[in-house]
Design an enzyme around this catalytic site. Sequence first.
Site, PDB file in Angstrom:
ATOM      1  N   CYS A  94      38.216  37.071  39.270  1.00 31.57           N
ATOM      2  CA  CYS A  94      37.421  35.969  40.013  1.00 31.57           C
ATOM      3  C   CYS A  94      38.585  36.306  40.618  1.00 31.57           C
ATOM      4  O   CYS A  94      38.011  37.051  41.384  1.00 31.57           O
ATOM      5  CB  CYS A  94      37.025  34.793  39.648  1.00 31.57           C
ATOM      6  SG  CYS A  94      36.298  33.979  40.883  1.00 31.57           S
ATOM      7  N   HIS A 190      34.090  33.811  34.171  1.00 33.11           N
ATOM      8  CA  HIS A 190      34.648  33.056  34.746  1.00 33.11           C
ATOM      9  C   HIS A 190      35.353  32.899  32.578  1.00 33.11           C
ATOM     10  O   HIS A 190      34.203  32.622  31.803  1.00 33.11           O
ATOM     11  CB  HIS A 190      35.165  31.921  35.009  1.00 33.11           C
ATOM     12  CG  HIS A 190      35.944  31.598  36.391  1.00 33.11           C
ATOM     13  ND1 HIS A 190      37.582  31.976  36.161  1.00 33.11           N
ATOM     14  CD2 HIS A 190      35.290  31.991  37.803  1.00 33.11           C
ATOM     15  CE1 HIS A 190      37.652  31.500  37.409  1.00 33.11           C
ATOM     16  NE2 HIS A 190      37.046  31.965  38.839  1.00 33.11           N
TER      17      HIS A 190
HETATM   18  N1  GLN Z   1      38.699  31.366  45.230  1.00 29.41           N
HETATM   19  C1  GLN Z   1      37.830  32.401  45.266  1.00 29.41           C
HETATM   20  C2  GLN Z   1      36.722  32.650  45.894  1.00 29.41           C
HETATM   21  O1  GLN Z   1      35.974  31.000  45.535  1.00 29.41           O
HETATM   22  C3  GLN Z   1      38.311  32.454  44.021  1.00 29.41           C
HETATM   23  C4  GLN Z   1      37.058  31.517  42.955  1.00 29.41           C
HETATM   24  C5  GLN Z   1      37.455  31.732  41.732  1.00 29.41           C
HETATM   25  O2  GLN Z   1      38.799  32.537  41.402  1.00 29.41           O
HETATM   26  N2  GLN Z   1      37.047  30.543  40.878  1.00 29.41           N
HETATM   27  O3  GLN Z   1      35.627  32.612  45.853  1.00 29.41           O
END
Ligand code: GLN
Length: 240
Positions: A94, A190
């Site tokens: 992510c 994730h």
């Molecule tokens: N901040 C990034 C987004 O919202 C990644 C978020 C995350 O790692 N869940 O796209």
Amino acid sequence: MNIKIAHLYPDLLNLYGDRGNIACLKKRLEWRGIGAEIVRCTCDDESFNLSDTDIIFIGGGSDREQKIVCSKLLRHKDELREYVENNGVLAAVCGGYQLLGKYYKLEDETIEGLDILDIYTEQGKKRLIGNVVLESEYTDGKIVGFENHGGRTYIGGHTPLGKVVYGSGNDDKSGYEGVVYKNVVATYLHGPLLPKNPPLCDRILTNALKRKYPDFKELPPLNDALEIVANEYIANRFKK
Ligand code: GLN
């Protein structure tokens, strides 16, 4: 045999318990009698050294945390790029995935990326949240996981990790998810990605073992009966 795993910025990038992936990498090595050393590279640790690293893991985080991490990581841009071009194994999730690209464009600012992958990310209107199922040539069976991202990642000519069977994927439109480049696996999936997908974990471990020990052939199988039932249950539950 021994594998050294560098967990980059676990103090900032650890949404949904991304560090469970580290536990999985370690355990699946130890169950085969292979040593595993975990090095936590935290935000205020200046002893960043990839010379004897076998696997790098970067998790996900909020935009705020991502920004802090990026300012730290940019100082190691050349070292990281050299590691990747030298077939170093890197798994990024992510926010960590987004950081490998050229930039992450938010509404009012742009976070510069490491430019390791020829990809870029732009913030979209709504967040893409939910379960994901992928078909992937990279591993046996389906890859299952959970995504939650505001960014849309455009991967250009890169090879995706998989084709989206269920969920949004990289940009909510292309039908693809993640990137595989050399020994880099980057994905929006994730949390306990590797415990949910043992073949993916083993592929990453095998890549690292082959790079370090050129005579290494393959990992002996483990009894993954329960993990496979769980994986298949999710793959069957979430269909288009
Ligand atoms: N901040 C990034 C987004 O919202 C990644 C978020 C995350 O790692 N869940 O796209």
